[in-house]
Scaffold this active site. Structure first.
Site, PDB file in Angstrom:
ATOM      1  N   PRO A  22      55.566 -22.767 -94.004  1.00  0.00           N
ATOM      2  CA  PRO A  22      56.640 -23.713 -93.676  1.00  0.00           C
ATOM      3  C   PRO A  22      56.730 -24.823 -94.713  1.00  0.00           C
ATOM      4  CG  PRO A  22      55.278 -23.258 -91.745  1.00  0.00           C
ATOM      5  CD  PRO A  22      54.572 -22.667 -92.924  1.00  0.00           C
ATOM      6  N   GLU A  23      57.941 -25.264 -94.995  1.00  0.00           N
ATOM      7  CA  GLU A  23      58.140 -26.334 -95.965  1.00  0.00           C
ATOM      8  C   GLU A  23      58.353 -27.651 -95.229  1.00  0.00           C
ATOM      9  OE1 GLU A  23      60.848 -25.092 -99.103  1.00  0.00           O
ATOM     10  OE2 GLU A  23      60.117 -23.034 -98.944  1.00  0.00           O
ATOM     11  N   LYS A  47      53.683 -31.203 -96.322  1.00  0.00           N
ATOM     12  CA  LYS A  47      53.474 -30.121 -95.362  1.00  0.00           C
ATOM     13  C   LYS A  47      52.309 -30.417 -94.410  1.00  0.00           C
ATOM     14  CE  LYS A  47      55.248 -27.023 -98.907  1.00  0.00           C
ATOM     15  NZ  LYS A  47      54.995 -25.869 -99.793  1.00  0.00           N
ATOM     16  N   ARG A  65      55.696 -16.923-107.581  1.00  0.00           N
ATOM     17  CA  ARG A  65      56.444 -16.937-106.324  1.00  0.00           C
ATOM     18  C   ARG A  65      57.903 -16.585-106.593  1.00  0.00           C
ATOM     19  NH1 ARG A  65      54.955 -22.353-103.162  1.00  0.00           N
ATOM     20  NH2 ARG A  65      55.947 -21.208-101.465  1.00  0.00           N
TER      21      ARG A  65
END
Length: 273
Positions: A2-3, A53, A262
């Site tokens: 999750p960001e 985060k 990524r």
């Protein structure tokens, strides 16, 4: 993982569940925290916020419960007499007035005093948080011009939590698309107007993702994507997860690349190097 927007929304839910309430129960799986559990009974949860985060649950005595979900952690909210049905491992449970906030599967959890948070090995390396701290557009522009960042490729820099905290993979792709920038460009290569637009996108798209539960596209483009039969994981974005589909802006085919190990998505025409 999750960001920032997703963690901030989770913090909002926890705030609504136990924020402002006095703890009647506290349980920790890890022994170093378990010895502190009784001292939290009767303590008010003063505020729940985030830094990038990381989740920060603040108590009235200025202690702060730090947690980072990493890949697998998740907070679940429930009534005290109705724990969630899950095979995940419980790490933390806080209860107040019959309401519970339970953290499962995370391992990066610790208790700090507010005055010592700056010494936390993770938090001490973070830039400002766009959703929980007061940071202006001008400050973001200034950070992009800092010596340690100005020669970094944008595709790598936007994942550096030292620039601003909370950006991640999907935000990186979306910010670069709206800013019309290629991931190989660097802040030092940009004009003042490009830096201005990039800063606006960093702030604006992060805030939109927070306010709209991860949606970064525009209403017109969403309507177009939904009409074409795209699932939510695609229509919520402009380029991310849309490799092989047409760019909403120019019609070119969206590409997927690996940058900093990524996935990164871009329009080769709108974001020409």
């Amino acid at each position: 993982m999750p960001e920032g927007p997703e963690i901030r929304r989770a913090a909002d839910r926890i705030q609504k569940q136990i924020g402002g309430r006095v703890l009647e129960g506290a349980w920790f799986a890890f022994p170093e925290l378990a010895v502190e559990a009784d001292s939290l009974i009767g303590m008010q949860v003063s505020r729940v916020d985030t830094w990038g985060k990381a989740m920060l649950i603040r108590f009235a005595d200025q202690r702060v419960l730090y947690s980072h979900n990493q890949l697998y952690g998740v907070w679940k909210l429930h009534q005290e007499d109705k724990p969630p049905a899950t095979k995940r491992t419980l790490r933390v449970r806080l209860s107040a007035e019959g309401r519970c906030a339970s953290l499962y599967s995370a391992s990066d959890i610790s208790l700090w005093h507010e005055g010592n948070l700056g010494q936390h090995p993770f938090l001490s390396r973070l830039g400002p948080d766009l959703l929980s701290q007061d940071i202006t557009l001008e400050q973001v522009k200034q950070r992009l011009r800092l010596k340690q960042f100005q020669r970094r490729r944008l595709g790598v820099l936007l994942l550096d939590q030292g620039l601003v905290a909370g950006l991640g993979n999907y935000l990186r792709s979306e910010i670069l698309f709206f800013a019309r920038l290629h991931p190989q460009q660097r802040p030092i290569d940009l004009t003042d107007s490009q830096i201005e637009l990039l800063a606006e996108c960093i702030v604006g798209i992060t805030q939109q993702a927070y306010q709209q539960a991860g949606v970064t596209s525009t209403p017109a483009w969403i309507e177009q994507a939904v009409s074409a039969g795209e699932p939510r994981r695609q229509w919520r974005f402009t380029v991310f997860e849309r490799a092989g589909l047409e760019c909403h802006r120019c019609g070119a085919v969206i590409e997927r690349k690996m940058v900093s190990s990524r996935r990164l998505y871009l329009c080769p025409r709108c974001q020409a190097d």
